[in-house]
Scaffold this active site. Structure first.
Site, mmCIF file in Angstrom:
data_model
loop_
_atom_site.group_PDB
_atom_site.id
_atom_site.type_symbol
_atom_site.label_atom_id
_atom_site.label_comp_id
_atom_site.label_asym_id
_atom_site.label_seq_id
_atom_site.Cartn_x
_atom_site.Cartn_y
_atom_site.Cartn_z
ATOM 1 N N ASN A 1 47.290 75.838 2.062
ATOM 2 C CA ASN A 1 45.925 75.466 1.687
ATOM 3 C C ASN A 1 45.160 76.633 1.064
ATOM 4 O O ASN A 1 43.936 76.619 1.025
ATOM 5 C CB ASN A 1 45.166 74.892 2.889
ATOM 6 C CG ASN A 1 45.141 75.839 4.083
ATOM 7 O OD1 ASN A 1 45.572 76.983 4.002
ATOM 8 N ND2 ASN A 1 44.634 75.350 5.207
ATOM 9 N N ARG B 1 36.977 84.000 8.125
ATOM 10 C CA ARG B 1 36.748 83.804 9.548
ATOM 11 C C ARG B 1 35.318 84.224 9.878
ATOM 12 O O ARG B 1 34.839 85.255 9.406
ATOM 13 C CB ARG B 1 37.745 84.608 10.387
ATOM 14 C CG ARG B 1 39.172 84.061 10.358
ATOM 15 C CD ARG B 1 39.279 82.688 10.992
ATOM 16 N NE ARG B 1 40.639 82.167 10.988
ATOM 17 C CZ ARG B 1 41.131 81.359 10.048
ATOM 18 N NH1 ARG B 1 40.377 81.000 9.020
ATOM 19 N NH2 ARG B 1 42.363 80.906 10.144
ATOM 20 N N GLN C 1 34.647 78.127 17.215
ATOM 21 C CA GLN C 1 34.706 76.828 16.548
ATOM 22 C C GLN C 1 35.189 75.776 17.542
ATOM 23 O O GLN C 1 36.209 76.013 18.184
ATOM 24 C CB GLN C 1 35.622 76.899 15.319
ATOM 25 C CG GLN C 1 35.030 77.788 14.242
ATOM 26 C CD GLN C 1 35.767 77.714 12.910
ATOM 27 O OE1 GLN C 1 35.226 78.097 11.881
ATOM 28 N NE2 GLN C 1 36.995 77.247 12.899
ATOM 29 N N HIS D 1 34.231 73.708 9.209
ATOM 30 C CA HIS D 1 35.415 74.365 8.638
ATOM 31 C C HIS D 1 36.313 73.330 7.947
ATOM 32 O O HIS D 1 37.229 72.775 8.545
ATOM 33 C CB HIS D 1 36.185 75.093 9.736
ATOM 34 C CG HIS D 1 37.208 76.043 9.218
ATOM 35 N ND1 HIS D 1 37.842 76.959 10.025
ATOM 36 C CD2 HIS D 1 37.712 76.250 7.974
ATOM 37 C CE1 HIS D 1 38.700 77.665 9.311
ATOM 38 N NE2 HIS D 1 38.641 77.239 8.066
#
Length: 400
Positions: A147, A285, A314, A333
């Protein structure tokens, strides 16, 4: 037979889709550097469908159960009473995602004597205490490049959203207004700006290549300098350290891994090095940035905008200040979990599991830790150590 515990994000609020906006995906056979896409022996899912949530199960259930393995899928991952904590004690394999990370701290690893493989369905394995995995001989792997371009596209979108003041302008339209003056008082052209990336690996280089046609001046810093021919092709300016680069740039984008050396690299002191009114984009991050320092910089005007989709922990607590800080372009995210990316990382997860269960070598480019040491992509990108500290804060936030 093995027990596989898979931690995935929650289903859509209205349930799994019955149809999709598009009927198919473009065909991609290789990544830009020539690496082949995942090559599992088979897949049990339809490409382009929702796979990264609990009901999607990464398309793994039929395969694993046909081999006699047990699959447990949950989104309940935080705190001592979570399903993940209960199931971890006899798990052989843990699969997690960067978007909804199951934080594998040293304490949790100590509670999992059978654990042999910690697999990231995506890229970025900082939710695993890498030093603890090294000490225990646990293999850590991720689906490298699956990705990266998805994230690079999100970076480009985020830069334009900030520079062109898109979010407030869109809101004026939604609210029935035609407030052109209000919209353009913070809107600029990207053309001619100096844009720099911290790290120029697969994502960072992808961003630089996409920025080139915009007529920008391109900068980068990385502990691995790019080949001279790439620097010439893109007319890149290399900086030995991030601190050397910050003051040169109108836009800075963070594309480096999180490990102890990069944690909180953006803080009150380093933000003083930025141009006043610079933009900062972070899809790497959340813990690369001091949370409150970013808020202060936006409130003072030192930063003109901050965008990205990564937070710490998260999911982000409901009272996380990045939700309401001025001039932000934040999203959950999502950058690396488009339906296109899910097809690749689900297939890559299946490939790694096939190799693991059949005793075949896992691709070197997928390995982060192996044989009690950093390996493969891990040796190139990470430093041994722990970046999971503070993840217990996630237990304070329950979705729904």
């Amino acid at each position: 037979m093995a027990k596989v515990v898979c931690v995935l994000y929650d289903d859509p609020v209205d349930g799994q889709p019955t149809s999709y906006a598009r009927d198919d995906l473009p065909t991609i056979e290789r990544y830009p550097d020539g690496q082949t896409l995942p090559t599992p022996e088979a897949i049990d899912f339809v490409p382009g469908t929702l796979l990264g949530d609990v009901s999607g199960e990464l398309g793994l259930r039929n395969y694993l159960e046909s081999q006699g393995h047990t699959l447990v899928v949950t989104s309940d991952k935080d705190g001592p009473d979570s399903e993940f904590e209960r199931e971890l004690v006899d798990a052989d394999v843990v699969i997690s995602q960067p978007f909804w990370p199951a934080y594998l701290t040293a304490e949790r690893i100590a509670k999992a004597p059978n654990l042999k493989l910690a697999l990231t369905a995506g890229i970025g394995s900082d939710h695993v205490d890498l030093q603890a995995a090294i000490d225990r001989g646990i293999t850590v792997a991720e689906i490298t490049y699956c990705n990266s371009i998805s994230v690079a596209e999100h970076v480009m979108m985020s830069i334009l959203v900030l520079v062109r003041n898109f979010v407030p302008s869109h809101q004026w339209a939604v609210d029935g207004g035609w407030n052109i003056a209000d919209c353009v008082t913070r809107s600029y052209d990207l053309e001619g700006m100096h844009v720099g990336t911290v790290a120029a690996g697969r994502i960072g280089l992808g961003v630089l290549r996409r920025l080139k046609p915009f007529g920008t001046h391109l900068h980068y810093t990385d502990r691995h300098r790019l080949p001279a021919e790439v620097e010439t092709e893109l007319d890149l300016t290399w900086h030995e350290t991030p601190e050397d680069m910050f003051g040169e740039c109108d836009v800075v984008t963070l594309n480096c891994p999180l490990h102890p050396e990069t944690e909180n690299m953006i803080n009150d002191e380093t933000l003083k090095l930025f141009k006043r009114g610079a933009y900062l984009v972070n899809t790497a991050r959340g813990k690369l940035c001091d949370r409150d320092a970013v808020v202060r910089a936006l409130e003072s005007g030192q930063l003109a905008g901050y965008a990205g989709d990564v937070w710490f922990p998260q999911p982000a607590p409901k009272d996380h200040p990045w939700r309401e800080m001025p001039h932000n372009g934040m999203t959950p995210h999502i950058s690396g979990t488009s339906l296109s990316a899910q097809t690749r990382y689900a297939a890559g997860t299946r490939e790694v599991l096939e190799c693991f269960f059949e005793g075949r070598p896992i691709r070197d480019e997928y390995l982060v830790v192996d044989g009690g040491r950093l390996a493969g992509v891990g040796a190139h990108s990470y430093s041994a150590g722990n970046a999971t500290t503070g993840s217990e804060e996630a237990a304070k936030f329950k979705v729904g």
